[in-house]
Write a protein that holds these residues in place. Sequence first.
Motif, short mmCIF file in Angstrom:
data_model
loop_
_atom_site.label_atom_id
_atom_site.label_comp_id
_atom_site.label_asym_id
_atom_site.label_seq_id
_atom_site.Cartn_x
_atom_site.Cartn_y
_atom_site.Cartn_z
N MET A 36 -53.99 42.47 -91.10
CA MET A 36 -52.62 42.74 -90.68
C MET A 36 -51.75 41.53 -90.98
SD MET A 36 -53.40 44.61 -87.01
CE MET A 36 -54.71 43.46 -86.54
N LEU A 37 -50.64 41.76 -91.66
CA LEU A 37 -49.72 40.67 -91.98
C LEU A 37 -48.94 40.30 -90.73
CD1 LEU A 37 -48.77 38.94 -94.39
CD2 LEU A 37 -46.92 40.61 -94.73
N VAL A 38 -48.99 39.02 -90.36
CA VAL A 38 -48.37 38.56 -89.12
C VAL A 38 -47.53 37.32 -89.42
CG1 VAL A 38 -48.77 37.72 -86.77
CG2 VAL A 38 -50.33 39.40 -87.78
N ARG A 39 -46.30 37.32 -88.92
CA ARG A 39 -45.45 36.14 -88.99
C ARG A 39 -45.58 35.41 -87.66
NH1 ARG A 39 -42.68 36.65 -93.58
NH2 ARG A 39 -42.48 38.77 -94.44
N ALA A 40 -46.10 34.18 -87.74
CA ALA A 40 -46.40 33.42 -86.53
C ALA A 40 -45.57 32.15 -86.48
CB ALA A 40 -47.89 33.07 -86.49
N LEU A 73 -45.72 36.14 -82.28
CA LEU A 73 -46.36 36.88 -83.36
C LEU A 73 -45.58 38.15 -83.64
CD1 LEU A 73 -50.10 36.68 -82.18
CD2 LEU A 73 -48.87 35.08 -83.66
N TRP A 74 -45.31 38.39 -84.93
CA TRP A 74 -44.65 39.63 -85.33
C TRP A 74 -45.53 40.32 -86.36
CZ3 TRP A 74 -41.18 42.87 -83.61
CH2 TRP A 74 -40.67 43.85 -84.46
N PHE A 75 -46.08 41.49 -85.99
CA PHE A 75 -46.96 42.24 -86.86
C PHE A 75 -46.13 43.14 -87.77
CE2 PHE A 75 -49.75 40.84 -83.58
CZ PHE A 75 -51.02 40.82 -84.12
N GLU A 76 -46.27 42.95 -89.08
CA GLU A 76 -45.55 43.78 -90.04
C GLU A 76 -46.20 45.16 -90.12
OE1 GLU A 76 -42.83 43.11 -91.53
OE2 GLU A 76 -42.60 40.95 -91.15
N VAL A 109 -39.41 45.27 -74.93
CA VAL A 109 -40.86 45.06 -74.84
C VAL A 109 -41.47 45.31 -76.21
CG1 VAL A 109 -43.01 45.75 -73.74
CG2 VAL A 109 -40.88 45.77 -72.42
N GLU A 110 -42.29 44.38 -76.66
CA GLU A 110 -42.99 44.53 -77.95
C GLU A 110 -44.48 44.37 -77.69
OE1 GLU A 110 -45.21 43.23 -81.33
OE2 GLU A 110 -44.38 41.69 -79.99
N ALA A 111 -45.30 45.30 -78.19
CA ALA A 111 -46.72 45.27 -77.86
C ALA A 111 -47.55 45.80 -79.02
CB ALA A 111 -46.99 46.10 -76.61
N LEU A 112 -48.81 45.38 -79.04
CA LEU A 112 -49.78 45.87 -80.00
C LEU A 112 -50.72 46.80 -79.25
CD1 LEU A 112 -50.65 45.58 -83.00
CD2 LEU A 112 -52.35 43.92 -82.21
#
Length: 231
Positions: free
Chosen positions: A105-109, A125-128, A197-200
């Motif tokens: 998973m591409l993640v901008r950290a 962390l932002w999961f593309e 809210v942002e969640a995986l």
Amino acid sequence: MRQTAFIVATLTGSLLFGASVSGALRAPAIGTSGGDAAVLAHAAGVERTNAMQAQAAALAAAIEDQFPGHAVDVALEAPTIEDEGSAQQQVRALARVRIDGSAPMLVRANALYERETRSVDAPSLWFEGTAERQVSDATRRDLAAAATRRLDAEFAGQPVALALADADAVAVGGRYLRVVARGTADFGAEGRAVATVEALYDPRSREWLRLDYALGPDPAQADVGLAYAGD
């Protein structure tokens, strides 16, 4: 049990699994000419390499720590570093993260790196995502309940009711969903706040692997200055 991941933090920006940080960031050997200037330049290069190695390792470890109980593999591109005063540095990197054998998973950290402790706490962390997915009402309510538990823990003794009005999702890693929802957090006499809210989410296990939130002033209550944030 969490498994230690191999980390890649290359100066060229390649993304590969299974290499070590020290190998990827190995400094060039000293040449046979150049005298003292070459020695000093090499020493400075080694110092920069060691610092980048420590920052990459700290960021990768912090990413792993966001998913306790899961096997996490992290591969980093070379981070970009910005000074944030004498004690901290802002570290940003593009990562590929695998959780429990998922597709990368591409993640901008990004995170603050503490120079003294050589550590990173609670990275952003932002999961593309790869494709849009529908969010059911049941999933949205479950996310609201999970976020409310988080708010209750962090605002102990202060009543809070969270209502999420809408939610969007994208697929990540071939298995998970990144869900972003918006609504209102009601703190009773303290006023209300706009909540994001942002969640995986793992639809198979119905587990919220990671959850972040941000709170801002409610435009309808201009005199209430709530501005909280969760890491």
